[in-house]
Design a protein around this motif. Sequence first.
Motif, short mmCIF file in Angstrom:
data_model
loop_
_atom_site.label_atom_id
_atom_site.label_comp_id
_atom_site.label_asym_id
_atom_site.label_seq_id
_atom_site.Cartn_x
_atom_site.Cartn_y
_atom_site.Cartn_z
N GLU A 169 0.74 -1.24 0.06
CA GLU A 169 0.01 -0.10 -0.09
C GLU A 169 0.87 1.17 0.01
O GLU A 169 0.53 2.25 -0.59
CB GLU A 169 -0.88 0.02 1.20
CG GLU A 169 -2.22 -0.93 1.34
CD GLU A 169 -2.95 -1.32 2.60
OE1 GLU A 169 -2.44 -0.47 3.38
OE2 GLU A 169 -3.91 -2.03 2.43
N LEU A 170 2.03 1.09 0.60
CA LEU A 170 3.20 2.29 0.60
C LEU A 170 3.76 2.54 -0.74
O LEU A 170 3.90 3.74 -1.29
CB LEU A 170 3.99 2.06 1.93
CG LEU A 170 4.84 3.39 2.09
CD1 LEU A 170 4.16 4.65 2.33
CD2 LEU A 170 5.86 2.95 3.25
N TYR A 171 4.42 1.51 -1.24
CA TYR A 171 5.18 1.57 -2.45
C TYR A 171 4.66 1.01 -3.53
O TYR A 171 5.14 1.23 -4.93
CB TYR A 171 6.43 0.69 -2.02
CG TYR A 171 7.31 1.24 -1.08
CD1 TYR A 171 8.04 2.20 -1.40
CD2 TYR A 171 7.27 0.88 0.33
CE1 TYR A 171 8.87 2.80 -0.33
CE2 TYR A 171 7.92 1.19 1.23
CZ TYR A 171 8.95 2.20 1.03
OH TYR A 171 9.93 2.69 1.86
N ALA A 172 3.42 0.42 -3.70
CA ALA A 172 2.78 -0.25 -4.75
C ALA A 172 3.67 -1.31 -5.43
O ALA A 172 3.73 -1.46 -6.69
CB ALA A 172 2.37 0.89 -5.83
N LYS A 173 4.64 -1.72 -4.43
CA LYS A 173 5.71 -2.68 -4.96
C LYS A 173 5.73 -3.76 -3.90
O LYS A 173 5.61 -3.65 -2.79
CB LYS A 173 7.19 -2.12 -5.24
CG LYS A 173 7.15 -0.97 -6.66
CD LYS A 173 7.13 -2.08 -7.73
CE LYS A 173 7.49 -0.92 -8.88
NZ LYS A 173 7.42 -1.54 -10.16
N ILE A 174 6.07 -4.97 -4.34
CA ILE A 174 6.51 -5.88 -2.99
C ILE A 174 8.15 -5.77 -3.21
O ILE A 174 8.64 -6.36 -4.18
CB ILE A 174 6.13 -7.37 -3.67
CG1 ILE A 174 4.51 -7.35 -3.76
CG2 ILE A 174 6.71 -8.30 -2.66
CD1 ILE A 174 4.02 -8.78 -3.94
N ARG A 175 8.75 -5.31 -2.17
CA ARG A 175 10.02 -5.12 -2.11
C ARG A 175 10.81 -6.60 -1.48
O ARG A 175 11.15 -6.77 -0.47
CB ARG A 175 10.44 -4.06 -0.97
CG ARG A 175 10.01 -2.81 -1.71
CD ARG A 175 9.44 -1.88 -0.48
NE ARG A 175 10.66 -1.51 0.45
CZ ARG A 175 11.65 -0.63 0.24
NH1 ARG A 175 11.55 0.02 -1.11
NH2 ARG A 175 12.56 -0.50 1.02
#
Length: 288
Positions: A169-175
């Motif tokens: 939800e914060l980065y719109a990425k799976i880090r």
Amino acid sequence: SVAAACIDDTLEAVSNMRIKHLIIAIPDLSGPELVALAQSLQPHVRYLWTVPDLRGIPMVGGEVEYFFDEQILAFRTRNNLASRSNIIAKRLFDLVVGTLLLILVAPLLLILALLIKLDSPGPVIYAGTRIGRLGREFKCYKFRTMFVDNDKILEEFLNNNPKIKTEWELYAKIRGEDPRVTRVGRLLRKYSLDELPQFINVLKGEMSLVGARPYLPQEKEKMGECADTILLANPGITGLWQVSGRNELDFSQRVQIEVWYVRNWSLWLDISILFKTIPVALKGSGAY
């Protein structure tokens, strides 16, 4: 008055502590009170900074100008890519350089397309809807890096990992390791090779070599007031956001960087970003 109390207290502190550098930042002071405070304190310090209350005014890339013997101060903001001549210059640069780069990478495109086809079932090219200049939507081309049922995989993965869901939800990425991504897809993403088909978007006039990130339609609301500025220009294959932290930046930081880019655009800035993109992509840091 507030200003008188500030003057008395500050003068005592300046004298006792031998302060030479002073910053005045009191948003609640009126204009005349702020002027009176600054004039009273200026003789007692070497440097004085005055911070006026400009909340709500776009400060990124702004310039201060003086008029009438410095009795009037003006804060000037700009949007370089709102200029038609700048838009034409940027478009010509994209056409010439984009055509040359597409010719150079054509053999690589064929090799990558073959690897994708051999690695997993599904189309070679993924065409996702993105927001272009002035809010127009277009199909953004990328090499497919995910399994065809990636939406289902993502939903299950986030439901089973609340911490990663917050990060999404914060980065719109799976880090980290994304279960939706194929083996070849991980390689393509790490070195940004999945974005090479976007040269077609550049030649079609839907994208630029350098620009803002191609945003999803549902992200426009999240962009807030910055959307009007960012969407003055085509999104880019690369951009200032990519050479300034890539996906290590959160959404709000990326948006602010892209607003600065639009307001301060120059041809030399684009050239500089293109050259900086090469080592960033080769290093593969910040890519997910």
